[in-house]
Motif scaffolding. Structure first.
Motif, PDB file in Angstrom:
ATOM      1  N   GLU A 293      13.051  14.800   7.905  1.00 50.57           N
ATOM      2  CA  GLU A 293      14.392  14.468   8.435  1.00 50.57           C
ATOM      3  C   GLU A 293      15.510  15.320   7.861  1.00 50.57           C
ATOM      4  N   TRP A 294      15.269  16.005   6.738  1.00 52.77           N
ATOM      5  CA  TRP A 294      16.356  16.723   6.055  1.00 52.77           C
ATOM      6  C   TRP A 294      16.290  18.237   6.262  1.00 52.77           C
ATOM      7  N   ALA A 295      15.201  18.700   6.872  1.00 52.34           N
ATOM      8  CA  ALA A 295      14.962  20.149   6.932  1.00 52.34           C
ATOM      9  C   ALA A 295      15.585  20.781   8.185  1.00 52.34           C
TER      10      ALA A 295
ATOM     11  N   VAL B 198       1.920  15.383   5.720  1.00 58.07           N
ATOM     12  CA  VAL B 198       2.953  14.656   4.967  1.00 58.07           C
ATOM     13  C   VAL B 198       4.301  14.880   5.660  1.00 58.07           C
ATOM     14  N   SER B 199       4.936  13.780   6.043  1.00 61.61           N
ATOM     15  CA  SER B 199       6.152  13.909   6.870  1.00 61.61           C
ATOM     16  C   SER B 199       7.409  13.452   6.136  1.00 61.61           C
ATOM     17  N   ILE B 200       7.312  13.151   4.834  1.00 60.57           N
ATOM     18  CA  ILE B 200       8.425  12.465   4.154  1.00 60.57           C
ATOM     19  C   ILE B 200       9.691  13.303   3.987  1.00 60.57           C
ATOM     20  N   TRP B 201       9.614  14.629   4.191  1.00 62.91           N
ATOM     21  CA  TRP B 201      10.830  15.450   4.065  1.00 62.91           C
ATOM     22  C   TRP B 201      11.337  15.967   5.414  1.00 62.91           C
TER      23      TRP B 201
ATOM     24  N   LYS C  49       0.839  -1.207   0.000  1.00 69.28           N
ATOM     25  CA  LYS C  49       0.000   0.000   0.000  1.00 69.28           C
ATOM     26  C   LYS C  49       0.871   1.253   0.000  1.00 69.28           C
ATOM     27  N   LEU C  50       0.583   2.159  -0.911  1.00 68.01           N
ATOM     28  CA  LEU C  50       1.294   3.441  -0.977  1.00 68.01           C
ATOM     29  C   LEU C  50       0.350   4.553  -0.560  1.00 68.01           C
ATOM     30  N   HIS C  51       0.962   5.624  -0.055  1.00 66.52           N
ATOM     31  CA  HIS C  51       0.224   6.773   0.436  1.00 66.52           C
ATOM     32  C   HIS C  51       0.129   7.787  -0.708  1.00 66.52           C
TER      33      HIS C  51
ATOM     34  N   ALA D 294      12.493   1.391   7.230  1.00 66.29           N
ATOM     35  CA  ALA D 294      13.112   2.597   7.778  1.00 66.29           C
ATOM     36  C   ALA D 294      13.756   3.392   6.646  1.00 66.29           C
ATOM     37  N   ILE D 295      13.645   4.701   6.726  1.00 62.30           N
ATOM     38  CA  ILE D 295      14.245   5.572   5.710  1.00 62.30           C
ATOM     39  C   ILE D 295      15.699   5.871   6.109  1.00 62.30           C
ATOM     40  N   ALA D 296      16.603   5.798   5.126  1.00 60.81           N
ATOM     41  CA  ALA D 296      18.013   6.123   5.380  1.00 60.81           C
ATOM     42  C   ALA D 296      18.199   7.630   5.245  1.00 60.81           C
ATOM     43  N   ILE D 297      18.789   8.247   6.259  1.00 59.45           N
ATOM     44  CA  ILE D 297      18.893   9.721   6.269  1.00 59.45           C
ATOM     45  C   ILE D 297      20.292  10.195   5.885  1.00 59.45           C
TER      46      ILE D 297
ATOM     47  N   LEU E  11      11.705   2.457  -1.108  1.00 57.69           N
ATOM     48  CA  LEU E  11      10.863   3.588  -0.667  1.00 57.69           C
ATOM     49  C   LEU E  11      10.722   4.679  -1.726  1.00 57.69           C
ATOM     50  N   GLY E  12      11.810   5.048  -2.381  1.00 56.12           N
ATOM     51  CA  GLY E  12      11.776   6.191  -3.289  1.00 56.12           C
ATOM     52  C   GLY E  12      11.147   5.881  -4.640  1.00 56.12           C
ATOM     53  N   ASN E  13      11.518   4.743  -5.229  1.00 61.34           N
ATOM     54  CA  ASN E  13      11.084   4.468  -6.614  1.00 61.34           C
ATOM     55  C   ASN E  13       9.555   4.462  -6.796  1.00 61.34           C
ATOM     56  N   PRO E  14       8.790   3.836  -5.892  1.00 62.34           N
ATOM     57  CA  PRO E  14       7.332   3.865  -6.098  1.00 62.34           C
ATOM     58  C   PRO E  14       6.768   5.289  -6.055  1.00 62.34           C
ATOM     59  N   TYR E  15       7.391   6.155  -5.229  1.00 59.89           N
ATOM     60  CA  TYR E  15       6.983   7.560  -5.191  1.00 59.89           C
ATOM     61  C   TYR E  15       7.354   8.258  -6.496  1.00 59.89           C
ATOM     62  N   ASN E  16       8.584   8.041  -6.949  1.00 57.56           N
ATOM     63  CA  ASN E  16       9.034   8.698  -8.181  1.00 57.56           C
ATOM     64  C   ASN E  16       8.176   8.285  -9.376  1.00 57.56           C
TER      65      ASN E  16
ATOM     66  N   HIS F  53       0.559  -2.612   3.535  1.00 59.03           N
ATOM     67  CA  HIS F  53       1.780  -1.800   3.630  1.00 59.03           C
ATOM     68  C   HIS F  53       2.916  -2.649   4.197  1.00 59.03           C
ATOM     69  N   ILE F  54       4.149  -2.376   3.743  1.00 61.69           N
ATOM     70  CA  ILE F  54       5.332  -3.039   4.321  1.00 61.69           C
ATOM     71  C   ILE F  54       6.218  -1.936   4.904  1.00 61.69           C
ATOM     72  N   PRO F  55       6.302  -1.847   6.216  1.00 66.03           N
ATOM     73  CA  PRO F  55       7.102  -0.772   6.814  1.00 66.03           C
ATOM     74  C   PRO F  55       8.593  -0.947   6.527  1.00 66.03           C
TER      75      PRO F  55
ATOM     76  N   ALA G 265      19.605  20.839   0.604  1.00 65.21           N
ATOM     77  CA  ALA G 265      19.789  19.838   1.662  1.00 65.21           C
ATOM     78  C   ALA G 265      20.307  18.536   1.061  1.00 65.21           C
ATOM     79  N   LEU G 266      19.745  18.146  -0.084  1.00 68.68           N
ATOM     80  CA  LEU G 266      20.193  16.959  -0.831  1.00 68.68           C
ATOM     81  C   LEU G 266      20.265  17.348  -2.304  1.00 68.68           C
ATOM     82  N   PRO G 267      21.248  16.820  -3.031  1.00 67.99           N
ATOM     83  CA  PRO G 267      21.233  17.067  -4.476  1.00 67.99           C
ATOM     84  C   PRO G 267      20.027  16.342  -5.086  1.00 67.99           C
TER      85      PRO G 267
HETATM   86  N1  LIG Z   1      16.855   7.307   1.652  1.00 68.85           N
HETATM   87  C1  LIG Z   1      16.009   8.109   1.008  1.00 68.85           C
HETATM   88  N2  LIG Z   1      15.079   7.561   0.182  1.00 68.85           N
HETATM   89  C2  LIG Z   1      14.192   8.353  -0.468  1.00 68.85           C
HETATM   90  O1  LIG Z   1      13.365   7.804  -1.223  1.00 68.85           O
HETATM   91  C3  LIG Z   1      14.256   9.764  -0.282  1.00 68.85           C
HETATM   92  C4  LIG Z   1      15.241  10.286   0.563  1.00 68.85           C
HETATM   93  N3  LIG Z   1      16.095   9.444   1.210  1.00 68.85           N
HETATM   94  N4  LIG Z   1      15.340  11.620   0.789  1.00 68.85           N
HETATM   95  C5  LIG Z   1      14.526  12.562   0.089  1.00 68.85           C
HETATM   96  C6  LIG Z   1      13.235  12.009  -0.395  1.00 68.85           C
HETATM   97  C7  LIG Z   1      12.136  11.802   0.616  1.00 68.85           C
HETATM   98  N5  LIG Z   1      11.414  10.651   0.053  1.00 68.85           N
HETATM   99  C8  LIG Z   1      10.735   9.734   0.836  1.00 68.85           C
HETATM  100  C9  LIG Z   1      10.855   9.788   2.214  1.00 68.85           C
HETATM  101  C10 LIG Z   1      10.190   8.869   2.996  1.00 68.85           C
HETATM  102  C11 LIG Z   1       9.391   7.898   2.406  1.00 68.85           C
HETATM  103  C12 LIG Z   1       8.667   6.935   3.292  1.00 68.85           C
HETATM  104  O2  LIG Z   1       9.009   6.751   4.450  1.00 68.85           O
HETATM  105  N6  LIG Z   1       7.592   6.302   2.801  1.00 68.85           N
HETATM  106  C13 LIG Z   1       6.777   5.371   3.570  1.00 68.85           C
HETATM  107  C14 LIG Z   1       5.479   5.994   4.010  1.00 68.85           C
HETATM  108  C15 LIG Z   1       5.607   7.350   4.582  1.00 68.85           C
HETATM  109  C16 LIG Z   1       4.381   8.234   4.325  1.00 68.85           C
HETATM  110  O3  LIG Z   1       3.841   8.252   3.205  1.00 68.85           O
HETATM  111  O4  LIG Z   1       3.995   8.934   5.251  1.00 68.85           O
HETATM  112  C17 LIG Z   1       6.416   4.189   2.677  1.00 68.85           C
HETATM  113  O5  LIG Z   1       6.236   3.106   3.226  1.00 68.85           O
HETATM  114  O6  LIG Z   1       6.289   4.395   1.462  1.00 68.85           O
HETATM  115  C18 LIG Z   1       9.264   7.856   1.028  1.00 68.85           C
HETATM  116  C19 LIG Z   1       9.932   8.778   0.251  1.00 68.85           C
HETATM  117  C20 LIG Z   1      12.026  10.277  -1.201  1.00 68.85           C
HETATM  118  N7  LIG Z   1      13.374  10.659  -0.936  1.00 68.85           N
END
Ligand SMILES: Nc1nc(=O)c2c([nH]1)NC[C@@H]1CN(c3ccc(C(=O)N[C@@H](CCC(=O)O)C(=O)O)cc3)CN21
Ligand SMILES: O=c1ccn([C@H]2C[C@H](O)[C@@H](COP(=O)(O)O)O2)c(=O)[nH]1
Length: 277
Positions: free
Chosen positions: A82-84, A77-80, A49-51, A274-277, A185-190, A270-272, A155-157
């Motif tokens: 950690e970097w701010a 939305v909390s996904i940014w 499940k994606l948000h 941890a995000i790498a910072i 974590l990132g690719n499904p969002y992108n 959903h599959i939890p 904050a990040l390139p």
């Molecule tokens: N390590 C890393 N991966 C990334 O994908 C990423 C970064 N850093 N830094 C900048 C942005 C922030 N992005 C993010 C950050 C967090 C999630 C994440 O934790 N997603 C969870 C759900 C969180 C939510 O929607 O509230 C997931 O399970 O998809 C995804 C993309 C994409 N980018």
């Protein structure tokens, strides 16, 4: 979404285990491409499940030119976070470069406005490009992301660096270069973000949404995502949902979250991770 799962398998089987900036460790391959035909449905991952709310708000925030996470926080939305900086600043990241690229003479370029104009007036052009890679604003590698933001640097390139669009047969296609991609974590969002942007541009310019192509440089699975990736690989992708845009805003800059509706999204749980910072 089979191509995405195949890429996860490719990295698990063929990737090199490397150290990385975050200290987490990642397994990676270099140079891969995934293509989706938007006529087949909206590419929102069904094997977890994606948000969509986070994805859509993040894209609207980029398009608005904003680089402070206040808007995201206000919309849950909390996904940014950690970097701010404490004030929510990220420095001149995506929104700033897309809408407000600073030229040497001090003037500014709105790359998105130019893009829309070009797509409408000169569809055959091979120059429908915008980019976030502004070398002058890249972070100092010795500093933490929030320290760079406080110093007026990114904050990040940018990870999703270069967007190119292509019009043929009334279809609008998009190709995106991602220099570094957190596949779990990132690719499904992108992917979903690029699809949403392509739908919006197609609506604004009166084209049909075509293909989206993601070309990835360093395609990696963090060492603490390997089990989650293996779990996902046991799942079978379901039918893709559909995106409905409920009205046609007067410009690319006037979309609201309420304009989007995702129909028929029936993901697996959903599959939890941890995000790498
Ligand atoms: N390590 C890393 N991966 C990334 O994908 C990423 C970064 N850093 N830094 C900048 C942005 C922030 N992005 C993010 C950050 C967090 C999630 C994440 O934790 N997603 C969870 C759900 C969180 C939510 O929607 O509230 C997931 O399970 O998809 C995804 C993309 C994409 N980018
Ligand atoms: O849209 C995004 C933004 C970030 N990522 C990932 C890719 C990497 O895992 C990190 C960035 O670290 P770098 O050391 O700067 O490469 O964030 C993503 O996948 N998609």
């Amino acid at each position: 979404m089979r191509a995405y799962l195949d890429l996860l398998q490719d990295v698990l089987d063929n990737g090199y285990d490397k150290n990385d900036r975050t200290g987490t460790g990642a397994r990676s391959v270099f140079g891969r491409q995934i293509r989706y035909d938007l006529a087949q449905g909206f590419p929102l991952l069904t094997t977890k499940k994606l948000h969509f709310k986070s994805i859509a708000h993040e894209l609207l925030w980029f398009i608005s030119g904003d680089t402070n996470i206040r808007y995201l926080r206000e919309n849950g939305v909390s996904i940014w976070n950690e970097w701010a900086t404490e004030d929510g600043e990220l420095g001149p990241v995506y929104g700033s470069q897309w809408r407000n690229w600073t030229c040497p003479d001090g003037s500014h370029v709105d790359q998105l406005d130019r893009l829309v104009h070009g797509l409408k007036t000169n569809p055959d052009s091979r120059r429908h490009i915008f980019s976030g890679w502004n070398v002058a604003d890249l972070p100092d590698e010795q500093l933490k992301p929030w320290e760079n933001a406080a110093a007026g640097k990114m904050a990040l390139p940018p990870c999703h660096v270069l967007y190119q669009f292509y019009v043929a047969g009334g279809r609008l296609s998009a190709s995106l270069y991602i220099r570094s991609n957190d596949l779990f974590l990132g690719n499904p969002y992108n992917t979903a973000s690029l699809a949403l942007l392509t739908h919006m541009l197609a609506q604004q310019c009166d084209y049909t949404p075509g293909d989206i192509i993601l070309s990835i440089g360093d395609a990696h699975l963090y060492s603490n995502h390997l089990e989650q990736a293996r779990l996902q690989l046991t799942r079978t992708p379901g039918p893709l949902p559909q995106l409905k845009i409920l009205r046609k805003p007067d410009s690319l800059f006037e979309y609201r979250f309420e304009d989007f509706e995702i129909e028929g999204y029936e993901p697996q749980p959903h599959i939890p991770a941890a995000i790498a910072i």
